[in-house]
Design an enzyme around this catalytic site. Structure first.
Site, PDB file in Angstrom:
ATOM      1  N   SER A  28      32.104  55.375  34.899  1.00  0.00           N
ATOM      2  CA  SER A  28      31.865  54.218  35.480  1.00  0.00           C
ATOM      3  C   SER A  28      31.737  52.967  34.670  1.00  0.00           C
ATOM      4  O   SER A  28      31.599  51.541  35.029  1.00  0.00           O
ATOM      5  CB  SER A  28      30.655  54.019  36.579  1.00  0.00           C
ATOM      6  OG  SER A  28      29.593  54.477  35.949  1.00  0.00           O
ATOM      7  N   HIS A 161      40.350  26.316  73.572  1.00  0.00           N
ATOM      8  CA  HIS A 161      41.789  26.978  73.697  1.00  0.00           C
ATOM      9  C   HIS A 161      42.748  26.224  72.631  1.00  0.00           C
ATOM     10  O   HIS A 161      43.842  26.087  72.998  1.00  0.00           O
ATOM     11  CB  HIS A 161      42.339  27.011  74.931  1.00  0.00           C
ATOM     12  CG  HIS A 161      41.369  27.431  75.895  1.00  0.00           C
ATOM     13  ND1 HIS A 161      41.136  28.881  76.116  1.00  0.00           N
ATOM     14  CD2 HIS A 161      40.246  27.243  76.663  1.00  0.00           C
ATOM     15  CE1 HIS A 161      40.386  29.004  77.164  1.00  0.00           C
ATOM     16  NE2 HIS A 161      39.753  27.920  77.284  1.00  0.00           N
ATOM     17  N   SER A 282      54.455  22.351  45.784  1.00  0.00           N
ATOM     18  CA  SER A 282      55.056  23.603  45.845  1.00  0.00           C
ATOM     19  C   SER A 282      56.305  23.529  44.676  1.00  0.00           C
ATOM     20  O   SER A 282      56.536  22.293  44.372  1.00  0.00           O
ATOM     21  CB  SER A 282      55.946  23.254  47.090  1.00  0.00           C
ATOM     22  OG  SER A 282      57.384  24.181  47.122  1.00  0.00           O
ATOM     23  N   LYS A 288      55.626  18.487  49.105  1.00  0.00           N
ATOM     24  CA  LYS A 288      54.376  19.264  49.695  1.00  0.00           C
ATOM     25  C   LYS A 288      53.272  19.108  48.771  1.00  0.00           C
ATOM     26  O   LYS A 288      52.988  18.753  47.680  1.00  0.00           O
ATOM     27  CB  LYS A 288      54.845  20.787  49.726  1.00  0.00           C
ATOM     28  CG  LYS A 288      55.994  21.176  50.315  1.00  0.00           C
ATOM     29  CD  LYS A 288      55.396  21.355  51.747  1.00  0.00           C
ATOM     30  CE  LYS A 288      54.998  22.683  51.936  1.00  0.00           C
ATOM     31  NZ  LYS A 288      54.613  23.298  53.293  1.00  0.00           N
ATOM     32  N   GLU A 295      42.900  27.885  52.413  1.00  0.00           N
ATOM     33  CA  GLU A 295      43.941  28.991  52.797  1.00  0.00           C
ATOM     34  C   GLU A 295      43.511  30.113  51.999  1.00  0.00           C
ATOM     35  O   GLU A 295      43.480  31.226  52.523  1.00  0.00           O
ATOM     36  CB  GLU A 295      45.308  28.607  52.249  1.00  0.00           C
ATOM     37  CG  GLU A 295      46.176  27.678  53.198  1.00  0.00           C
ATOM     38  CD  GLU A 295      47.710  27.530  52.659  1.00  0.00           C
ATOM     39  OE1 GLU A 295      48.333  28.197  52.890  1.00  0.00           O
ATOM     40  OE2 GLU A 295      47.608  26.396  52.000  1.00  0.00           O
ATOM     41  N   GLN A 327      28.362  56.144  43.262  1.00  0.00           N
ATOM     42  CA  GLN A 327      28.981  55.123  42.092  1.00  0.00           C
ATOM     43  C   GLN A 327      29.992  54.237  42.599  1.00  0.00           C
ATOM     44  O   GLN A 327      30.269  53.448  41.994  1.00  0.00           O
ATOM     45  CB  GLN A 327      29.614  56.182  41.028  1.00  0.00           C
ATOM     46  CG  GLN A 327      30.048  55.634  39.986  1.00  0.00           C
ATOM     47  CD  GLN A 327      30.494  56.519  38.761  1.00  0.00           C
ATOM     48  OE1 GLN A 327      29.544  57.020  38.065  1.00  0.00           O
ATOM     49  NE2 GLN A 327      31.692  56.722  38.327  1.00  0.00           N
ATOM     50  N   LYS A 330      29.593  50.078  43.562  1.00  0.00           N
ATOM     51  CA  LYS A 330      29.556  48.938  42.711  1.00  0.00           C
ATOM     52  C   LYS A 330      30.570  47.855  42.874  1.00  0.00           C
ATOM     53  O   LYS A 330      30.493  46.728  42.929  1.00  0.00           O
ATOM     54  CB  LYS A 330      29.431  49.120  41.141  1.00  0.00           C
ATOM     55  CG  LYS A 330      27.833  49.837  41.015  1.00  0.00           C
ATOM     56  CD  LYS A 330      27.760  50.674  39.585  1.00  0.00           C
ATOM     57  CE  LYS A 330      26.751  51.669  39.891  1.00  0.00           C
ATOM     58  NZ  LYS A 330      27.048  52.623  40.928  1.00  0.00           N
TER      59      LYS A 330
HETATM   60  N1  ARG Z   1      27.073  56.044  37.028  1.00  0.00           N
HETATM   61  C1  ARG Z   1      26.125  56.495  38.290  1.00  0.00           C
HETATM   62  C2  ARG Z   1      26.165  55.528  39.370  1.00  0.00           C
HETATM   63  O1  ARG Z   1      26.572  54.645  39.351  1.00  0.00           O
HETATM   64  C3  ARG Z   1      24.844  56.634  37.608  1.00  0.00           C
HETATM   65  C4  ARG Z   1      23.930  57.587  38.305  1.00  0.00           C
HETATM   66  C5  ARG Z   1      24.263  59.100  37.999  1.00  0.00           C
HETATM   67  N2  ARG Z   1      23.446  60.002  38.241  1.00  0.00           N
HETATM   68  C6  ARG Z   1      23.900  61.339  38.168  1.00  0.00           C
HETATM   69  N3  ARG Z   1      23.098  62.146  38.534  1.00  0.00           N
HETATM   70  N4  ARG Z   1      25.202  61.781  37.753  1.00  0.00           N
HETATM   71  O2  ARG Z   1      25.615  56.018  40.572  1.00  0.00           O
END
Ligand code: ARG
Length: 465
Positions: A28, A161, A282, A288, A295, A327, A330
């Site tokens: 990640s 309306h 445009s 334009k 938008e 994970q 995020k």
């Molecule tokens: N990269 C993981 C997450 O975003 C961190 C926690 C990972 N924990 C684990 N036990 N693998 O959630």
């Protein structure tokens, strides 16, 4: 034992190295490195607490905090070398720390897990972002109130309306947007209360056998309290869902606002001018001037609404406690934050620069028999039941439609043909000014009421600033 296995912070129980694709697939770090400042903030507080309870020495604590400060600087200057092999932001930073300071770095993770660490990081991140969202929201609200104040008497058609319904004032219309955003701000502020709870100390899921002081860590990090249950602490993402829900509703409001701006800038409406700075041209049609900003905000609403559904679906059916699924929280959250902040900024910059085309608004308000309800109310005032008055006015509207005239352009004699109760005082209620001024109660469109609403809004904004 392969080289790769040895690099892992969790490599001890493994005999084979991770498959290269699996390593990339499960990593990640490419997106969670954004949490680095918060990860370091959390680690510094954790180290101080461990020192306070006698688990680390003062010397080790100093090495850790100095080392982390150093790492933060190298991240901020772009010198830090992120490694996918180290999977995520947490292990990249911990490995870099150990590389710098040696064995003290290996002690930092005592009494915690990445599970409580990541939950803490996201909350610290979101707490900061919430403050920015609230500040941009109130800047946009100030813009709306400022514009409304200039246009408490500017008449425009109100629609139902998308058909002309009754005249309103432009100031009143703008204050409707203010009210929506006020509720949005309340929702974000409410969400902030539940964001500001500290999972750190929940460790992997059950807490830790070390004599940690969670109250101290919470205080160091500015959290209102430690979370009350370790299983819930590591696995709860309600706060992120709440943020996305408040964001989806805010964006939905902005999309409605956008739609009106797009309509109003069209030649068919011509209700407002947007400054060139908020439009683009445009590449093929030289004439334009497109309202790209509204938008785009209208379009971006889709992805924020989507992120809310992503997070709800991510959490659905997850057993306690932490699961790797999390994970996936995020990217939707980060993109929601970025989209909301960008959209708010664009709107806050644009709104004070909206210029109404008063003549077009007035002309449009005169079309479509927008004072028909006023005529009915007038007849009620003369003792006619509302349903009968409604019928009478319907007949008058039909004559107006057939002869292409507004109600105020019918003669007294013609009007009296529909009801003998009508006398020449009727014309004052058929004017647009008379119509809006008559709606003089809390929440009504009368200029008096809009001035009061603006005054209240200004006082409210001054208080929340
Ligand atoms: N990269 C993981 C997450 O975003 C961190 C926690 C990972 N924990 C684990 N036990 N693998 O959630």
């Amino acid at each position: 034992m392969s080289q790769d296995k040895q690099n892992k912070l969790w490599g001890g129980r493994f005999t084979e190295s991770t498959d290269a694709f699996v390593q990339a697939f499960t990593a990640s770090v490419n997106f969670d490195q954004r949490l680095a400042p918060y990860d370091i903030q959390g680690s510094i507080a954790h180290a101080k607490m461990l020192t306070h309870v006698g688990i680390l020495t003062e010397q080790e604590c100093l090495q850790i905090t100095d080392g982390l400060a150093d790492i933060l600087e190298s991240i901020q200057t772009g010198e830090f070398n992120w490694s996918v092999e180290l999977e995520d932001v947490h292990m990249n930073i911990e490995a870099a720390l150990t590389e710098r300071i040696g064995v003290a770095g290996k002690k930092l993770h005592t009494g915690r897990s990445r599970n409580d660490q990541v939950a803490t990081d996201i909350r610290l991140f979101l707490r900061d972002q919430l403050a920015l969202v609230l500040a941009e929201l109130s800047r946009l609200q100030e813009g709306l109130v400022g514009l409304a104040e200039q246009h408490t008497d500017t008449i425009m058609p109100g629609f139902t309306h998308l058909q002309v319904a009754q005249p309103v004032t432009f100031g009143h219309h703008l204050m409707a947007w203010f009210e929506m955003l006020k509720r949005d701000a309340e929702r974000f502020a409410d969400c902030a209360k539940r964001v500001n709870v500290m999972p750190l100390g929940s460790a992997a899921l059950a807490g830790t056998s070390y004599p940690i002081d969670r109250l101290m860590t919470a205080e160091l990090l500015g959290f209102s309290r430690p979370s009350a249950n370790s299983l819930d602490g590591v696995s709860d993402r309600d706060f992120a869902i709440e943020f996305c829900a408040a964001s989806a509703l805010l964006m939905t409001h902005l999309s409605r606002f956008s739609e009106e701006i797009v309509l109003w800038t069209s030649a068919q409406f011509n209700f407002i001018h947007l400054p060139d700075a908020f439009c683009t041209g445009s590449s093929i049609m030289p004439q334009k001037k497109n309202p790209d900003v509204p938008e785009l905000v209208r379009g971006k609403t889709g992805r924020v609404n989507g992120h809310l559904v992503s997070l709800l679906t991510l959490m659905k059916s997850q057993p306690l406690a932490y699961n790797k699924d999390n994970q996936e929280d995020k990217e939707p959250l980060f993109d929601t934050v970025d989209t909301v902040l960008g959209s708010l900024r664009a709107f806050a910059d644009m709104v004070p620069n909206i210029e109404p085309v008063k003549a077009s608004m007035l002309t449009a308000a005169k079309q479509g028999f927008s004072t028909a309800t006023d005529l009915a109310d007038y007849l009620v005032g003369k003792g006619i039941a509302f349903r009968d008055a409604h019928e009478v006015v319907g007949l008058a509207v039909r004559l107006g439609t057939e002869t292409n005239r507004d109600l105020s352009e019918l003669s007294l004699k013609e009007l009296q043909g529909f009801s003998a109760e009508i006398s020449d005082d009727v014309f004052s209620v058929l004017t647009l000014e008379g119509s809006v001024a008559a709606r003089d109660h809390i929440g009504g469109t009368a200029p008096n009421q809009v001035r009061l609403a603006v005054k209240d809004a200004k006082a409210f904004l001054a208080k929340t600033r």
